[in-house]
Write an enzyme that holds these catalytic residues in place. Structure first.
Site, PDB file in Angstrom:
ATOM      1  N   ASP A 121       0.569  -1.075  -0.373  1.00  0.00           N
ATOM      2  CA  ASP A 121       0.277  -0.340  -0.293  1.00  0.00           C
ATOM      3  C   ASP A 121       0.743   0.931  -0.666  1.00  0.00           C
ATOM      4  O   ASP A 121       2.488   1.691   0.535  1.00  0.00           O
ATOM      5  CB  ASP A 121      -1.238   0.185   1.186  1.00  0.00           C
ATOM      6  CG  ASP A 121      -2.318  -0.898   1.617  1.00  0.00           C
ATOM      7  OD1 ASP A 121      -2.139  -2.059   0.462  1.00  0.00           O
ATOM      8  OD2 ASP A 121      -3.182  -0.772   2.332  1.00  0.00           O
ATOM      9  N   HIS A 152       3.111  -2.414   3.543  1.00  0.00           N
ATOM     10  CA  HIS A 152       3.484  -0.481   2.585  1.00  0.00           C
ATOM     11  C   HIS A 152       4.796  -0.716   2.675  1.00  0.00           C
ATOM     12  O   HIS A 152       5.916  -1.231   2.824  1.00  0.00           O
ATOM     13  CB  HIS A 152       3.200   0.008   3.844  1.00  0.00           C
ATOM     14  CG  HIS A 152       1.638   0.239   4.383  1.00  0.00           C
ATOM     15  ND1 HIS A 152       1.557  -1.173   5.192  1.00  0.00           N
ATOM     16  CD2 HIS A 152       0.612   0.891   4.531  1.00  0.00           C
ATOM     17  CE1 HIS A 152      -0.044  -0.425   6.228  1.00  0.00           C
ATOM     18  NE2 HIS A 152      -0.163   0.684   5.143  1.00  0.00           N
TER      19      HIS A 152
END
Length: 443
Positions: free
Chosen positions: A150, A304
């Site tokens: 992400d 992430h």
């Protein structure tokens, strides 16, 4: 049959390169497959070559032309394209967007619904409260590790890309719109390396706290920028920031933009490495526990590319993925059964030309306007029809010498010539082309 997806206007990039790889794993999936493509080794490919792009000359990523027209921060709900708003209004009027009340929250705290509203009830089904809607993707297939990251693109994205390439892996990158504007080189490096691009909203808000128009802007601008930065590829998947979605937000994503929701079944909390919320050792221990455990269901782990530390956490865990016998694969490829965009298999394959419908069930008649602006294709005074919407989604004129259907007045020879144009074909049109090709060769 899928609902109408209304997209986007043309702000340019370079055309795609021909496909050089094919990595598909068939799985049982609750969502219907909406796109149909010939296998690369299918003999019909010798007759019907795929076009190299979608027919639009996109501006270079990072140029002023490329970024112009996009919001620089939170989208103004009063300045959305009329086509998006019309499509939303039509979906609401048709009862396709549930009337779920907005939630409220303070930063870092889960959204709260008004008193008397059950977030786990069937009317709301909040993903924040772990309600699993049957059309959302939470788990990978057994034995598979769905790889995805992400919040990119960001300065540490190149480190992640280098590691993935060295290990011959592909990941899904759930990207934030304003980050794409801020880091165009990192975006291009991700796409050109074969990474699968998915949407992660424009400014990363709690989506259930937004009204319908605000949701529309967060999803629409992100999808439009991805389209204009990838040679016309329309994203198929999105991930809600903080996992915050519900039936209303989910329906807007799907009905207006054709976006399917990917969530996760394990969370590293690697986003909090910079604030002391977790440590590298804690993440590694968690990954070791998950990866040495049962392989059913498969893993989708929230990770992430937002810092050097979060990227390093994945790099440290990667040997555990392999040593424990997991098959690592881009989560969008797993969720999409090998197809990661609405109109293309992946970043290496070609884009379906405008006017050739991606869905199996309809081949629209007529040729889209030659204008590159969607406003010329869809009247703002009335909700667009499905055929018009799908033509608008293509955003370019039909390639020279090709058409959307085989007219009844065409002779077999004329139709066979039409079929020999470079393009990607829907199932209906392919079968028609095969028929006329045989007829044209008949003595």
């Amino acid at each position: 049959m899928f609902p109408a997806f209304l997209l986007f206007f043309s702000l340019p990039f370079a055309s795609a390169v021909p496909a050089t790889r094919d990595h598909v794993h068939n799985i049982n999936h609750p969502l219907p497959a909406t796109s149909w493509y010939l296998p690369r080794d299918h003999p019909a490919n010798d007759l019907f070559k795929r076009a190299p792009g979608d027919g639009v000359n996109y501006a270079p990523v990072g140029s002023p032309t490329w970024s112009s027209g996009f919001p620089q921060s939170t989208p103004d709900p009063n300045k959305l394209p009329a086509e998006w708003v019309n499509a939303l209004n039509a979906a609401v009027a048709a009862g396709k967007i549930p009337n779920v009340p907005q939630s409220t929250n303070t930063p870092g705290v889960n959204p709260v619904y008004p008193q008397g509203v059950n977030p786990n009830g069937p009317e709301v089904c909040s993903a924040t409260y772990k309600c699993r809607h049957p059309e959302d993707i939470w788990d990978a297939p057994p034995n598979y590790f769905g790889t995805g990251f992400d919040d990119g693109p960001l300065p540490d994205t190149p480190k992640l890309l280098q590691f993935l390439q060295q290990n011959h892996e592909t990941a899904t990158h759930f990207m934030i719109g304003v980050n794409i504007l801020a880091y165009p080189q990192q975006f291009s490096a991700t796409f050109e390396s074969g990474g699968d691009i998915a949407a992660h909203t424009w400014t990363h808000p709690y989506m259930t706290t937004l009204n319908n128009l605000e949701v529309l802007g967060q999803l629409g601008w992100t999808s439009a920028l991805i389209k204009n930065s990838t040679g016309g590829r329309i994203p198929r998947f999105w991930r809600p920031p903080y996992g915050d979605s519900d039936n209303r937000v989910r329906a807007i994503a799907k009905e207006i933009f054709g976006l399917e929701t990917i969530l996760w079944n394990q969370d590293t909390r690697d986003w909090s490495l910079l604030t002391g919320g977790t440590t590298q050792a804690t993440i590694h221990n968690s990954m070791q526990q998950w990866l040495s455990g049962p392989k059913t269901p498969g893993l989708i782990v929230l990770e992430h590319e937002s810092s050097d530390q979060s990227v390093q956490a994945f790099m440290d865990a990667y040997p555990l993925i392999k040593s424990n016998g997991w098959n690592a694969m881009s989560v969008a490829q797993l969720a999409g059964n090998g197809t990661t965009y609405r109109n293309a298999k992946d970043s290496m394959s070609s884009v379906t030309p405008a006017g050739i419908l991606v869905d199996d069930d309809i081949v629209p008649s007529g040729t889209p306007s030659s204008s590159s602006s969607s406003s010329s294709l869809v009247p703002s005074s009335a909700p667009p029809s499905r055929s018009t919407v799908m033509q608008t989604l293509g955003q370019s004129q039909t390639p020279t010498g090709s058409g959307n259907s085989l007219a009844a007045t065409n002779t077999p020879t004329e139709s066979a010539a039409l079929c020999n144009t470079d393009t990607t074909w829907s199932r209906t049109l392919l079968l028609a082309c095969l028929t006329v090709t045989v007829l044209s060769a008949w003595p």
